[in-house]
Design a protein around this motif. Structure first.
Motif, PDB file in Angstrom:
ATOM      1  N   GLU A  53      -2.490  -8.540  -6.670  1.00 20.30           N
ATOM      2  CA  GLU A  53      -2.050  -7.921  -5.553  1.00 20.30           C
ATOM      3  C   GLU A  53      -2.818  -6.948  -4.969  1.00 20.30           C
ATOM      4  N   GLY A  54      -3.842  -6.466  -5.657  1.00 20.66           N
ATOM      5  CA  GLY A  54      -4.960  -5.459  -5.090  1.00 20.66           C
ATOM      6  C   GLY A  54      -4.519  -4.063  -5.222  1.00 20.66           C
ATOM      7  N   ASN A  55      -5.090  -3.121  -4.463  1.00 19.77           N
ATOM      8  CA  ASN A  55      -4.937  -1.572  -4.621  1.00 19.77           C
ATOM      9  C   ASN A  55      -3.986  -1.148  -3.462  1.00 19.77           C
ATOM     10  N   PRO A  56      -3.289  -0.228  -3.902  1.00 16.67           N
ATOM     11  CA  PRO A  56      -2.378   0.408  -2.576  1.00 16.67           C
ATOM     12  C   PRO A  56      -3.226   0.771  -1.252  1.00 16.67           C
ATOM     13  N   PRO A  57      -2.553   0.712  -0.259  1.00 16.45           N
ATOM     14  CA  PRO A  57      -3.351   1.252   1.230  1.00 16.45           C
ATOM     15  C   PRO A  57      -3.257   2.689   1.227  1.00 16.45           C
ATOM     16  N   VAL A  71     -10.113  -3.068  -1.514  1.00 14.01           N
ATOM     17  CA  VAL A  71      -8.915  -3.980  -1.715  1.00 14.01           C
ATOM     18  C   VAL A  71      -8.601  -4.298  -2.842  1.00 14.01           C
ATOM     19  N   GLN A  74      -7.543  -8.691  -4.099  1.00 15.70           N
ATOM     20  CA  GLN A  74      -6.228  -9.225  -3.758  1.00 15.70           C
ATOM     21  C   GLN A  74      -6.639 -10.680  -3.265  1.00 15.70           C
TER      22      GLN A  74
END
Lengths: 302, 254
Positions: A53-57, A71, A74
């Motif tokens: 899913e990658g990192n939060p924005p 990112v 993701q």
């Protein structure tokens, strides 16, 4: 006679312009702007065994002459890539380099085995992503780890392997040598430089992940020096990247020892950046009647 | 969708720290409401394009209007663009909003109101009821532009210095029962979407929102502008630039 073709580990590229992993998705979006066949090659988004899913924005922060991203790899996972993107890319007349990443040595081995079943022409080993805690970077710092992961992948992978090097190390030439000892067919450098952007009002980092990887024109001098250092350290070909925005940047990288280059962040400023650079290079070699390969490593030190 | 050369036709201050820019193109694709454009800044130290919603457009004149707040270095640079200047622009980007129902309630908070005129222009056969809210009288924009083609426009200010006093979400909720819209479209800061979720709780009408996130490429490749949504197949990130910016409020994880 003018020539723009380059050869890396037996794979022929019609020109030395490759799009950098993570800036080009799987080619679909940019394919709406120009035919991918205009490029020498494309590097896929970093692929992992399982979907990530990658990192939060927020995952991006602009900085002077560059940007930070976090990112966090993701991606839809290798199986999704094999089912959805691999066949589409195989039809394109362009070299496809599958960028692979893992958290453990076993991950790298497993994904390298899976990539054998793909149409990808080459594999790029991502051991230098600064945005994931485990892996990526953990394998990219110490020369012995670089050698170990490269060898492990080479043992199972039937495609030529490019080890992508991190600039966040004490001596990148040592890591290039380690990759070569591990059997790498080529090295690519530099991945992003670890950095931080801060908002003085909130006293917080701009990125939700706090740290990110710096890219864009501001990193070019660092990249050029590192390419030159590696060129003097290894015999395997080097793919240079870091802040390339125009064809003269490509010439500079090749003079410092790069056999080919990757264009990354420039794709964000201009969706047609890589296409334009390839076209301009073509014009350059024709007008000057040069073989682009003759430039490689011709830097004259003062 | 291509990157295009635009000519600045007009670029003026229209309210407190708010500017309006009109761009003319040689060729303009069909534009849907709530789509956006991505402008390459003349200052090369700023390498990322700046995304703005398409505030309004004129298909015959091939012009697009951008209404923007001066919030940082990039928008400051944009205020310096003069009539006749050329800008490199990507458009139209994003999924946009094309209402299915007839009677549409529009809610805009602050610069979020800048999305609404294009939604109205792109859908001349619909009936629009617009509610726009601002911090104070000095920040009010687009009232007249919306009034031209909406059945009704109501302005609210947080401090009551213009129009109705109070948050626009509350003012819109009070009007909802009388209007009975088929759909609600909202654009504003995230805090406003949380407020809408509360004030419109139990309301069955579908609510669409337009999200904002810091962007990289603007075309769906770089994965930096993601937001989290909850759908039948679970929770996950989607791209604001390509999968959005318009989503059903119910599926957005705030």
């Amino acid at each position: 006679m003018s020539n723009l073709k380059v050869n890396i580990a037996g794979v022929e590229f019609k020109n030395p312009v490759i799009t950098a992993s993570g800036t080009f998705g799987f080619g679909k979006e940019y394919g709406e702007f120009y035919p991918l066949s205009a490029l020498g090659g494309i590097c896929t988004k970093g692929l992992t065994l399982k979907k990530r899913e990658g990192n939060p924005p927020p995952r991006v922060a602009e900085t002077y002459g560059g940007m930070l991203n976090s990112v966090g790899l993701q991606n839809p996972g290798i199986e999704h890539y094999l089912a959805e993107d691999d066949k589409r890319l195989a039809k394109e007349d362009v070299v496809v380099i599958a960028n692979i990443a893992g958290s453990t040595l076993e991950d790298y081995i497993a994904i390298a085995e899976r990539i054998n079943d793909s149409h990808a022409d080459m594999v790029e080993l991502n051991i230098s992503c600064p945005n994931v805690k485990q892996g990526g970077m953990a394998f990219g710092v110490l020369p012995k780890n670089v050698e170990e992961v490269t060898r492990a992948v080479k043992n199972v992978c039937r495609k030529p392997v490019i080890t992508k090097l991190s600039p966040n190390v004490s001596c990148i030439a040592d890591n290039a040598r380690a990759a070569e000892s591990g059997g790498a067919d080529a090295v690519s450098l530099i991945n992003t430089l670890s950095g931080m952007a801060v908002n003085y009002r909130t006293r917080r980092p701009v990125l939700a992940n706090n740290n990110g990887g710096l890219s864009g024109p501001c990193v070019k001098p660092v990249a050029l020096k590192m390419v030159w250092e590696c060129y003097n350290a290894v015999k395997i070909p080097i793919i240079g990247l870091g802040g390339i925005t125009c064809y003269t940047d490509v010439l500079e990288f090749m003079i410092c020892g790069a056999r080919a280059v990757q264009v990354g962040t420039a794709n964000f400023s201009d969706p047609t950046a890589a296409y334009d650079i390839a076209k301009d290079l073509e014009k350059y070699v024709e007008e000057n009647d040069v073989d682009i390969n003759d430039l490689v490593g011709t830097l004259i030190l003062n | 969708m291509k990157d295009r050369q635009a000519i600045v036709v007009k670029n003026t201050r229209v309210a407190d720290e708010i500017w309006s820019m009109t761009l003319r193109f040689d060729d303009l694709d069909e534009i849907k409401g709530a789509q956006f454009l991505d402008i390459k800044l003349p200052d090369r130290s700023k390498i990322l394009r700046r995304p703005f919603c398409i505030c309004d457009f004129d298909a015959a004149e091939k012009t697009v209007e951008v209404c923007y707040a001066v919030v940082g270095g990039g928008t400051k640079v944009l205020t310096e663009a003069k009539e006749g200047d050329k800008l490199n622009v990507l458009l139209p980007l994003g999924n946009g909003y094309s209402p299915k129902g007839k009677k549409i309630m529009l809610i805009g908070g602050g610069m979020g109101a800048a999305v609404l005129p294009a939604v109205v222009t792109a859908n001349p056969d619909k009936e629009f009821y617009a509610y726009i809210g601002f911090a104070n009288a000095g920040k009010v924009v687009l009232e007249k532009q919306l009034a031209d083609n909406c059945t009704n426009v109501t302005v609210a200010t947080d401090d009551g210095s213009y129009g109705k006093k109070g948050f626009v979400t509350t003012v819109a909720r009070e009007a909802y029962d009388a209007i009975q819209p088929d759909e609600i479209f909202v654009c504003g800061p995230e805090v406003m979407y949380r407020a809408i979720k509360k004030t419109f709780e139990g309301v069955k009408t579908p609510v669409y929102v337009s999200l904002e996130q810091r962007m990289g490429c603007g075309i769906g490749a770089c994965l930096v502008c993601n937001c989290k949504v909850k759908r039948a197949d679970g929770e996950g990130y989607v791209r604001v630039c390509k999968d959005g910016p318009v989503f059903l409020l119910d599926e957005v994880v705030l």
